[in-house]
Design an enzyme around this catalytic site. Structure first.
Site, PDB file in Angstrom:
ATOM      1  N   ASP A 177       0.907  -1.148   0.000  1.00  0.00           N
ATOM      2  CA  ASP A 177       0.000   0.000   0.000  1.00  0.00           C
ATOM      3  C   ASP A 177       0.941   1.191   0.000  1.00  0.00           C
ATOM      4  O   ASP A 177       1.607   1.464   1.008  1.00  0.00           O
ATOM      5  CB  ASP A 177      -0.880   0.017   1.252  1.00  0.00           C
ATOM      6  N   HIS A 178       1.027   1.891  -1.133  1.00  0.00           N
ATOM      7  CA  HIS A 178       2.125   2.863  -1.233  1.00  0.00           C
ATOM      8  C   HIS A 178       1.979   4.019  -0.230  1.00  0.00           C
ATOM      9  O   HIS A 178       2.942   4.712   0.042  1.00  0.00           O
ATOM     10  CB  HIS A 178       2.314   3.344  -2.678  1.00  0.00           C
ATOM     11  N   HIS A 240      -5.802   2.930   1.402  1.00  0.00           N
ATOM     12  CA  HIS A 240      -4.980   4.043   1.868  1.00  0.00           C
ATOM     13  C   HIS A 240      -5.562   4.746   3.104  1.00  0.00           C
ATOM     14  O   HIS A 240      -4.865   4.951   4.094  1.00  0.00           O
ATOM     15  CB  HIS A 240      -4.796   5.081   0.759  1.00  0.00           C
TER      16      HIS A 240
END
Ligand code: BG6
Length: 484
Positions: A177-178, A240
């Site tokens: 999950d950036h 996010h």
């Protein structure tokens, strides 16, 4: 200032989907930046793997173009760029057949870390995993990296977890999950758990509410096909925003390491209450002067998919009972602005005569732009004229606060890929976390599908639909401004 950069071992990183958009825009430009920063060991190697037949030299040309286009300032350093490209190799591979696998097996080196980035459709995870084992390419320590979307509901996420678990141990699986790779997100943990100041106030006795905003100015552009089936809830909230919420709300882990951090995050997700229908506002951007509407951009004139969502969430535990967590995210909004704001309660009593203003301490954690943290405090307005109070931020913009050191902040992907090689899973999602997040999200989506909810239109460049403002207004609160 003492800084210790943890070294990275030699590695062979295979990128399945090595000719795809993510590889060209993010993964390889990111690796190039780490190479320039001296973080890639001399014998590290990146192997692109995809269906297209080409040789290593054609692949290097393709990646050179990608880095020049998406790699920013650094890509002008052509000497480094050429040296980096020499680390690349390419194998044409058939993910569901036999072509190319012997070749790949033949070029993998013994004694180095093996990592496999599955930058491909989830339907290929199983076939790729199977072949990696059949051909003896994945060893016991091999790591695999997978991207979102990790399923589109609990059932499909479970199925994906099972497919991966049939071939790899959980310690080998890195779900990216950036947002967890962003500098400020990690700083949030440093601020919370590296200071004595905040913990005593971090609860329902002192916090009035928390706002998490991720606002974008871009629309869905070329991704309409994917986005129209996902919407803001699946695309942004389930992953996010949930991760940000977990980091804000979790109990202090006993140590900063993968299992402890992920256990605490999971408890937060489990404690989330189901969301009431009137605590959800969905929006869809309209057309403006020269810009297309969401429906036009997504190519679906009857679409009811949301490009904006605001939710009032609550966490049912001792620390947070009664504290609303307002989440909002959307496309084509006024500015690119992502912030977590912890809004503290009013003073119990003001001693300053004639001061009618409500002074509230706010801790604002900015993810983008201008990453940094502000603590708004009340001070006396300087000068004569009696005791007048104003609110001012104690500013800690990282680039300023950290001087030169702030400049080489790795982008989220770079940091996360280096963590894969180091074998550090702290900033990756565990299988049970992803499933728990879907278990919370699924009934919300099912609810609006059952009600045939129609998203409210909003103007591009606005803060979203008016109903989202009402979500807070009716409780005597207001959203923080979306500012660039
Ligand atoms: C992605 C979403 O995960 O995150 C995109 O699929 C979104 O729709 C993007 O634009 C936002 O990431 P960032 O890092 O630009 O805030």
């Amino acid at each position: 200032m003492v800084s210790r950069v943890i070294p990275v071992e030699p590695f062979d990183l295979v990128i399945f989907g090595g000719t795809g958009d993510l590889a060209r825009r993010k993964i390889l430009p990111g690796l190039f930046r780490r190479f320039r920063a001296g973080q890639m060991p001399p014998d590290a190697r990146v192997i692109g793997a995809a269906r297209t037949e080409m040789d290593a030299s054609a692949y290097r040309d393709m990646i050179r173009d990608g880095i020049l286009k998406f790699g920013g300032e650094e890509s002008r350093d052509s000497e480094s760029l050429e040296a980096f490209l020499q680390r690349l190799d390419y194998v044409a591979i058939d993910a569901t057949g036999e072509g190319g696998w012997q070749h790949l097996a033949g070029i993998m080196r013994p004694g180095v870390v093996r990592a496999f980035y599955f930058s491909v459709a989830p339907s290929l995870f199983g076939p790729l995993a199977e072949r990696l084992h059949q051909h003896g390419i994945a060893d016991q320590e091999a790591r695999i990296v997978v991207e979102k979307p990790f399923g589109r509901d609990l059932e499909s996420a479970r199925a994906l977890n099972q497919t991966l678990a049939a071939h790899f141990r959980e310690e080998q699986i890195y779900r990216i999950d950036h947002y967890l790779g962003k500098e400020t997100v990690q700083n949030l943990m440093a601020v919370r758990f590296g200071n004595v100041l905040f913990e005593p106030l971090w609860n329902n006795h002192y916090v009035d509410h928390i706002q998490i905003t991720v606002a974008e100015t871009v629309g869905v552009e070329g991704r309409g096909g994917y986005y129209d089936k996902s919407g803001a809830m699946r695309d942004m909230v389930q992953n996010h925003l949930m991760q940000l919420l977990c980091l804000i709300a979790m109990e202090p882990p006993f140590r900063f390491e993968a299992a402890a951090v992920r256990d605490e995050k999971l408890k937060v997700i489990h404690a989330l209450k189901p969301v009431l229908a009137h605590h959800i506002v969905r929006g869809q951007y309209d057309a403006d002067g020269d810009g297309p509407s969401y429906r036009e951009e997504a190519g679906n004139p009857r679409s009811f998919t949301e490009s904006f969502i605001a939710i009032r969430a609550e966490i049912a535990n001792w620390r947070w009972a009664g504290v609303p967590f307002y989440l909002r995210t959307g496309k084509k909004l006024r500015a690119r602005h992502s912030e977590i704001a912890v809004v503290f309660k009013d003073l119990p009593h003001t001693i300053f005569e004639g001061d009618q203003a409500r002074h509230r301490n706010i801790l604002s954690i900015r993810l983008q732009p201008n990453e940094g943290i502000d603590l708004f405090v009340t001070i006396k307005e300087p000068g004569p004229g009696g005791m007048r109070l104003i609110d001012r931020p104690l500013d800690m913009t990282f680039a300023t606060a950290l001087g030169e050191d702030g400049k080489d902040v790795p982008d989220a992907y770079e940091r996360l890929i280096m963590d894969v090689i180091r074998g550090n899973q702290t900033l990756f999602m565990r299988g049970d976390e992803v499933e728990a997040a879907w278990a919370w999200t699924d009934p919300i989506i099912a609810g609006w599908e059952r009600r045939n909810d129609v998203p409210k239109l909003y103007d591009p460049g606005s803060s979203g639909p008016d109903d989202a403002l009402m979500l807070l207004h009716r409780e005597g609160r207001r959203w923080r401004d979306i500012r660039g």
